[in-house]
Design an enzyme around this catalytic site. Structure first.
Site, mmCIF file in Angstrom:
data_model
loop_
_atom_site.group_PDB
_atom_site.id
_atom_site.type_symbol
_atom_site.label_atom_id
_atom_site.label_comp_id
_atom_site.label_asym_id
_atom_site.label_seq_id
_atom_site.Cartn_x
_atom_site.Cartn_y
_atom_site.Cartn_z
ATOM 1 N N HIS A 108 4.622 31.712 -47.353
ATOM 2 C CA HIS A 108 3.452 30.834 -47.305
ATOM 3 C C HIS A 108 3.324 30.110 -48.634
ATOM 4 O O HIS A 108 3.713 30.629 -49.674
ATOM 5 C CB HIS A 108 2.173 31.651 -47.056
ATOM 6 C CG HIS A 108 2.321 32.687 -45.981
ATOM 7 N ND1 HIS A 108 2.379 34.040 -46.247
ATOM 8 C CD2 HIS A 108 2.442 32.557 -44.642
ATOM 9 C CE1 HIS A 108 2.529 34.711 -45.124
ATOM 10 N NE2 HIS A 108 2.571 33.848 -44.124
ATOM 11 N N GLN A 109 2.765 28.914 -48.591
ATOM 12 C CA GLN A 109 2.550 28.130 -49.815
ATOM 13 C C GLN A 109 1.049 27.952 -50.030
ATOM 14 O O GLN A 109 0.334 27.585 -49.106
ATOM 15 C CB GLN A 109 3.243 26.769 -49.703
ATOM 16 C CG GLN A 109 4.745 26.851 -49.488
ATOM 17 C CD GLN A 109 5.142 27.102 -48.052
ATOM 18 O OE1 GLN A 109 4.640 26.453 -47.145
ATOM 19 N NE2 GLN A 109 6.040 28.039 -47.833
#
Length: 431
Positions: free
Chosen positions: A265-266
């Site tokens: 995830h960013q």
């Protein structure tokens, strides 16, 4: 995602444009200052659709939701200069361990994509909450073959053929460390990302791999392998002690280009805060550098989330959207106050946002034009809310100009978002 887009389409007030590449946010100067100053106001966006130029003029505000990689790039292309744009990028670094169970026909590529999570080592080696989760992903053949190290074509073919009997566990790390994403027109993806896993995070991830190996062994795996480029395979048939295998994995560690590490995830590249000294947007999601420009995506998260950030992202975006809607309603109320007409301005008709204004007047038992007391009651209430909003925005402008933090509204909202996230995570865990 489909539900939200469908809901928006049903209002009749949303238009969707595919194959659209937004190039920059347009803005104008406020108070007579230059457009590059901290007192600019967002006016729309410029984009390209299949090679044709498109300009969208925003009547009220602009909301950017391009994600933690593209949102900062768009802001940089638009000329914004806050040094925190693109910084504090968290990636939830991930590695994994695969177990082979001969003849079990597990087929983890079928069914739910994420079924089980283990929080045993979530506190981390230093007990500071920056540990890792062990999760059970859906491992379709493409994911398996892209994750495991290359040891020749025959080995890849063997992994694909064994996929039905394989089960993978991933180590998802809440990262202490952070990176940078920058707009880069020379790159095919339009960006450049710089990120390195810190030593603390590596230590935590190795602990996670240790636990994954032991879980798979206890479950009866005939063969266990990590994602190290050097062959790290444990077979129960060779009589090699499990502890010895784990010691070898620990010795290999997590070194650059020696083990598969991925981003789950960013988050956090335009983080929310209470001062332009440390953040990109205020507690309402509005940019310090520009009025009427809001960010509503995972880029606003102040730190890496301690779990998969879907619920966190939904929560913080819902909070920002709700506050923006309240602000727009208040502005419509103020417009009614200025004109002396309780009927909403024509420019806002059909938005569905002004029902509260009409209902507030009707519940007084008289038409606002005919009953001065009723009108006064509604307007005094709205004016107080408007004054508070104006005061906050003035403080925000002043903070941007002086680089000093205004009143700390943010902590209580982050606590609320954390509570919502915890409730959502608990609900998911119980299912």
């Amino acid at each position: 995602m489909v539900t939200f887009l469908t809901d928006a389409a049903r209002t009749g007030n949303a238009a969707f444009i595919d194959n659209c590449a937004v190039k920059r946010v347009t803005r104008t100067a406020a108070k007579g200052g230059p457009a590059s100053s901290a007192t600019s106001v967002a006016t729309g966006v410029e984009a390209e659709v299949n090679g044709h130029k498109l300009r969208v003029s925003a009547r009220r505000c602009v909301v950017v939701s391009c994600g933690s990689l593209q949102t900062p790039c768009l802001l940089q292309r638009s000329g914004f200069r806050n040094p925190h744009i693109g910084r504090h990028l968290h990636l939830h670094p991930v590695t994994g361990v695969v177990g082979k169970f001969n003849g079990k026909n597990i087929r983890t590529y079928e069914g739910a994509p994420m079924t089980t999570v283990c929080n045993e080592i979530e506190p981390g080696p230093k007990k500071d909450g920056y540990g890792c989760k062990i999760e059970v992903p859906s491992t379709h053949p493409g994911l398996i073959t892209s994750s495991l190290p290359w040891h020749g074509g025959a080995a890849v073919k063997g992994h694909v053929l064994d996929t039905a009997d394989a089960a993978a566990l991933i180590v998802l790390q809440r990262d202490h460390g952070h990176g940078v994403v920058r707009d880069d027109p020379t790159n095919p993806m339009g960006m450049k990302i710089e990120y390195s896993v810190t030593e603390d995070d590596k230590e935590s991830m190795i602990d996670g791999m240790d636990k994954c190996i032991r879980i798979l062994a206890a479950a009866g795996a005939n063969e266990i392998m990590t994602m190290h480029s050097e062959k790290r395979v444990h077979r129960t048939s060779d009589g090699k002690a499990l502890d010895q295998y784990v010691d070898g994995v620990r010795a290999s560690g997590i070194k650059t280009n020696s083990v598969g590490v991925f981003s789950a995830h960013q988050m956090g590249s335009c983080r929310m805060g209470y001062s332009p000294n440390t953040s990109v947007v205020d507690e309402d999601g509005e940019m310090w550098e520009c009025d009427n420009l809001y960010l509503a995506d995972a880029s606003t998260l102040p730190t890496a989330s301690a779990a998969n950030p879907m619920v966190s992202t939904l929560s913080i975006s819902h909070m920002i959207a709700t506050r923006l809607a309240q602000r727009l309603k208040q502005e419509d109320h103020d417009a009614g106050l200025r004109t002396g007409d309780p009927t909403p301005p024509a420019s806002a008709a059909g938005t569905g946002e002004l029902t509260t204004y009409r209902e507030a007047i009707q519940t007084t038992g008289a038409d606002a034009k005919a009953d001065a007391n009723a009108t006064q009651y509604v307007y005094v209430h709205d004016s107080e809310a408007a004054a508070a909003s104006v005061s906050k925005r003035a403080a925000r402008r002043e903070a941007m100009a002086s680089q000093q933090p205004p009143a700390p509204w943010l902590p209580r909202y982050l606590v609320a978002a954390a509570v919502i996230t915890a409730i959502g995570a608990a609900f998911i865990a119980r299912r």
